[in-house]
Design an enzyme around this catalytic site. Structure first.
Site, short mmCIF file in Angstrom:
data_model
loop_
_atom_site.label_atom_id
_atom_site.label_comp_id
_atom_site.label_asym_id
_atom_site.label_seq_id
_atom_site.Cartn_x
_atom_site.Cartn_y
_atom_site.Cartn_z
CE LYS A 1 -8.21 3.82 -4.61
NZ LYS A 1 -7.29 2.69 -4.45
NE ARG B 1 -6.67 -5.01 -4.22
CZ ARG B 1 -6.83 -3.71 -3.99
NH1 ARG B 1 -8.00 -3.25 -3.58
NH2 ARG B 1 -5.83 -2.87 -4.16
C1 LIG Z 1 -6.65 2.81 -3.35
C2 LIG Z 1 -5.32 2.21 -3.11
C3 LIG Z 1 -4.51 2.72 -2.09
C4 LIG Z 1 -4.94 3.83 -1.16
O1 LIG Z 1 -5.59 3.29 -0.05
P1 LIG Z 1 -6.15 4.22 1.15
O2 LIG Z 1 -6.69 3.25 2.12
O3 LIG Z 1 -7.19 5.09 0.55
O4 LIG Z 1 -5.02 4.98 1.67
C5 LIG Z 1 -3.26 2.15 -1.93
N1 LIG Z 1 -2.83 1.12 -2.70
C6 LIG Z 1 -3.60 0.61 -3.69
C7 LIG Z 1 -3.07 -0.53 -4.49
C8 LIG Z 1 -4.88 1.12 -3.92
O5 LIG Z 1 -5.63 0.60 -4.90
#
Ligand SMILES: *Cc1c(COP(=O)(O)O)cnc(C)c1O
Length: 354
Positions: free
Chosen positions: A33, A126
């Protein structure tokens, strides 16, 4: 004002993480993303031996629908997007029982087996069902069993996002125990026990329970950072992505505004420090493109003074170089700045070492 993407460095980071996790019998899901599933970057990851791609947005998963990797939807599905969820994600992160019948009906229609990954909230508050709500968790498992076109792909947790809670041996053991409990009860192995994001990398080196076999990695992949304490991971690149921006004005000017002051273009009340006469350059980039405070000039003798929608002002007084209009400055960017740079339609992408 392009961003310059070093595909060789990016590949190095990806391979490095795969190897690092492998030592702990753990496999990454690469999270796409932050770079908006950029095609060339996805292609680099496609040629690594990671098993999973993950993204919170369906549009990004759809953009690599042809990928051979197993695709995971990270954000809980929207009721209005059930069709796309089943179409583009092989697995989706979930927490609400009511979603199961919707996903199951759609999976039947599309003649697919869709995997659900039950998110467990270990305290970060969350997404996910609270870890101690065993009644709900059991009801969830039972409901999945009743859905002929769904299977429980795994369970997972997210930490250090809302509540800033660090992954620990304790909270990871809660997740590991829930996984063991499921496997004993249903006599099935869970494909994925996902112990979080880039903030779980340090624990992996210390005392991560062996049951955790997956991490979802985004920031560490692109920035070489573990995110529990935001420290650089040795032997990873921080600068796979750099911003290049052009100078459109250079003047010596006072550093303190002249006249009565109110608020800036963003309604913010600013404080200005009088540093006397300053050599300032203006760059053709602004807050419409990125989070300017998240940029770090490669020239260490330059500092950022301020920004508005389309302008970035930098102090070049102490630089050894004498910059002129038309020269380009380069920057590294933090997570937030990179996210916006990839999202801005004004920022072109230049690829090197591909
Ligand atoms: C964006 C996201 C991640 C990735 O997190 P990073 O800190 O960029 O490695 C992992 N799990 C979920 C649910 C996310 O939304």
């Amino acid at each position: 004002m392009p961003i310059i993407i070093d595909l060789a460095k990016f590949k190095h980071n990806a391979d490095f993480l795969i190897e690092k996790l492998k030592k702990h019998n753990c496999y990454p899901a690469f999270v796409t993303k932050v770079f908006c599933a950029d095609k060339k970057m996805v292609n680099v990851l496609e040629n690594t031996d990671c098993k999973y791609f993950a993204d919170s947005r369906i549009e990004n998963l759809a953009s690599y629908a042809k990928s051979s990797k197993t695709k995971i939807l990270l954000r809980l599905p929207q009721k209005s997007q059930i069709k796309e969820t089943v179409k583009y994600a092989d697995i989706s992160c979930n927490s609400c029982i009511e979603m199961l019948s919707l996903l199951n009906n759609e999976a039947k229609k599309q003649d697919k087996k869709h995997g659900v990954l039950l998110m467990i909230d270990l305290g970060d508050l969350r997404e996910g069902v609270m870890y101690d709500n065993l009644e709900y968790i059991d009801a969830y498992y039972q409901q999945v069993e009743l859905c002929s076109n769904l299977f429980l792909a795994g369970i997972g947790a997210n930490l250090t996002c809302y509540g800033s809670v660090l992954p620990s041996n304790d909270n990871m053991n809660v997740l590991a125990n829930l996984a063991n409990r499921y496997e004993e009860k249903y006599h099935k192995k869970l494909q994925i026990v996902s112990g979080g994001n880039s903030s779980s990398l340090l624990l992996l080196e210390k005392n991560m329970p062996s049951k955790i076999n997956n991490l979802r990695l985004g920031e560490s992949l692109i920035l070489g950072l573990e995110t529990a304490y935001s420290t650089q991971i040795p032997n990873m690149f921080h600068d796979c992505v750099r911003l290049e921006s052009e100078i459109i004005e250079v003047f010596e000017k006072p550093s303190y505004p002249i006249g009565e002051t109110s608020i800036n273009a963003f309604g913010e009340k600013m404080t200005y420090i009088d540093k006397g006469i300053m050599k300032r350059a203006i760059l053709a980039i602004g807050r419409q493109d990125t989070i300017c405070d998240g940029l770090t000039p490669d020239d260490k003798n330059i500092s950022i003074v301020g920004s508005s929608s389309d302008h970035l002002i930098v102090d070049i007084t102490n630089s050894a170089k004498s910059y002129a209009v038309g020269d380009k400055l380069t920057f590294t960017a933090n997570y937030g700045a990179i996210l916006h740079l990839f999202t801005s339609k004004y920022i072109k992408r230049k690829y090197i070492n591909g």
